[in-house]
Scaffold this active site. Sequence first.
Site, PDB file in Angstrom:
ATOM      1  N   CYS A   1       0.940  -0.993  -0.072  1.00  0.00           N
ATOM      2  CA  CYS A   1       0.018  -0.146   0.090  1.00  0.00           C
ATOM      3  C   CYS A   1       0.855   1.289   0.066  1.00  0.00           C
ATOM      4  O   CYS A   1       0.659   2.151  -0.791  1.00  0.00           O
ATOM      5  CB  CYS A   1      -0.963  -0.104   1.208  1.00  0.00           C
ATOM      6  SG  CYS A   1      -0.360  -0.376   2.755  1.00  0.00           S
ATOM      7  N   TYR A   2       1.825   1.460   0.973  1.00  0.00           N
ATOM      8  CA  TYR A   2       2.841   2.486   0.871  1.00  0.00           C
ATOM      9  C   TYR A   2       3.420   2.504  -0.403  1.00  0.00           C
ATOM     10  O   TYR A   2       3.572   3.704  -1.019  1.00  0.00           O
ATOM     11  CB  TYR A   2       3.785   2.303   1.903  1.00  0.00           C
ATOM     12  CG  TYR A   2       3.449   2.730   3.303  1.00  0.00           C
ATOM     13  CD1 TYR A   2       2.924   4.165   3.737  1.00  0.00           C
ATOM     14  CD2 TYR A   2       3.513   1.979   4.593  1.00  0.00           C
ATOM     15  CE1 TYR A   2       2.273   4.423   4.958  1.00  0.00           C
ATOM     16  CE2 TYR A   2       3.056   2.281   5.742  1.00  0.00           C
ATOM     17  CZ  TYR A   2       2.633   3.589   6.135  1.00  0.00           C
ATOM     18  OH  TYR A   2       2.252   3.989   7.224  1.00  0.00           O
TER      19      TYR A   2
END
Length: 345
Positions: A148-149
Site C-alpha cells: 500500500c505505501y
Amino acid sequence: METIKTAVIGATGYTGLQLVELLDRHPEAEIAGVSSESAAGTSLRDQHPLAPDLTLIPAAEVPFREIDVVFLCLPHTQSAPVAGQALAAGCKVVDLSADLRLRTAESFEAWYHTAHPAPGLLPVPYGLPEVVGREPLMGADCIANPGCYATSILLALAPLARSGLILEGTPLIADCKSGVTGAGRKAKASLLFGEVHGNFYPYSIGRAHRHIGEVEQELAALGLAEGHLIFSPHLLPTDRGILSTIYVQVADQDGGMTALEEAYREELLVDVLPRGEIASLAHVVRTPRAVLSLTAAADSTLIIVSVLDNLMKGAASQAVQNFNLMVGLPETTGLIPATHLVQVP
Ligand SMILES: NC(=O)c1ccc[n+]([C@@H]2O[C@H](COP(=O)([O-])OP(=O)(O)OC[C@H]3O[C@@H](n4cnc5c(N)ncnc54)[C@H](OP(=O)(O)O)[C@@H]3O)[C@@H](O)[C@H]2O)c1
C-alpha cells in the site's frame, strides 16, 4: 460467458473482507470459497454484518481444482506456499502479501529478515499496471499485488524516474501516513483505540521499512539508482487511507509536473489534480483510485502529495484490477464507473 470462480484465502482479515465485498458485486466473478483458520465452520457474516453469508473453511480444504483465480490475503511467509499449491492445481493467483513482490529470494531476505518460503516461484510480475504497463499482467498466471505505501510512492516517483528529470544522487523523501487498518485486523496493544486515538507517531523511519525494497526495485527498472529513498511512515488515528507527501529534486519543475500529468492523463484510476489543488484522504477513501497533487517549492524541489485507500488501490481494488487483466476483462470491471472520477482538464 460463465462466471469466473474465485476464492479468497484469509477472508476474515481487512483486505480479505474488502476483496469479498468487491468480488460479490463483480459482474463476471463468483465467490466459490472463503477461508479462515481461526473462524472455520462459521459464516463470514459473523465477522462483519454486511459480509455475504458464506461458510469459512480452512485454506487446506479449499478445492483449488474447481477454482479459476485465488486471492491470497495472508501474512507474509504464509502466502507463498499456498500460492504454490494453487498454481500446481491449475489456478491463477493474485497474492496480496509481500511474498512475491521482490524478484529474488536474496532481496526478500534482505528486507524481511527471513528466508523466502518458496523461492522457486520467483520472479512474478509486479501488479501495478499504471507503472509497469499492462503487458506483463495480461493473461499472467500469478501476480504480486504491490504494497500500500509502495503504491502511493511509486505512482508519484515512477513518471519522474522515467523522464530522467530527478537530480542524480539527491534524496527522495517520502513522509507517509497510514490509517490503522494498514496494520491488519489481528489484535495488537499498540493499535487499541486508547493507544491510537489522539496520538500520532512515526515508526520504521529512514531506511528501515520493508516497502523500500519493492519501491527501489521498480524505480531501478526505470533507470533510477537505488539507495536514495528516505521513507518515514506514521500511524494516523483514522481507519483507512494513506497520504504520502513526497519531496524530490528535479532538473525542471514544470517539466516534472508535466511528466506526471501526461503519465496519468488516460488512466481511469489515477488522477492528477489541477495545479493549485492539494490531494487529501477525502479524495480517495472507499474508492479504487489514487490521486496526486503537484506543488513546485523552493529551488528544484517538487512536492507530490499522493493519496489512496490502503484497502482499495493499496490492496483489494488493485487486486481486482490485476484479476481483470489476468482473465482478459476490461481493467475497471467491477470497480466504480469512470464517470465518477475527476479528470485533469
Ligand atoms: N491492510 C492493508 O492495508 C494491506 C494493504 C496491502 C497489502 N496488505 C497485505 O495483505 C495481507 C493481508 O493483510 P490484512 O491486513 O488483511 O491482514 P489481517 O487483517 O491480519 O488478516 C490476515 C488473514 O490471514 C489469515 N491468517 C493468519 N494467519 C494465517 C495462517 N498461518 N494460515 C492461514 N491463514 C492465516 C487470517 O485468518 P484467521 O486468523 O481467521 O485464520 C486473516 O483472514 C498481508 O500480507 C498484508 O501485508 C495489507
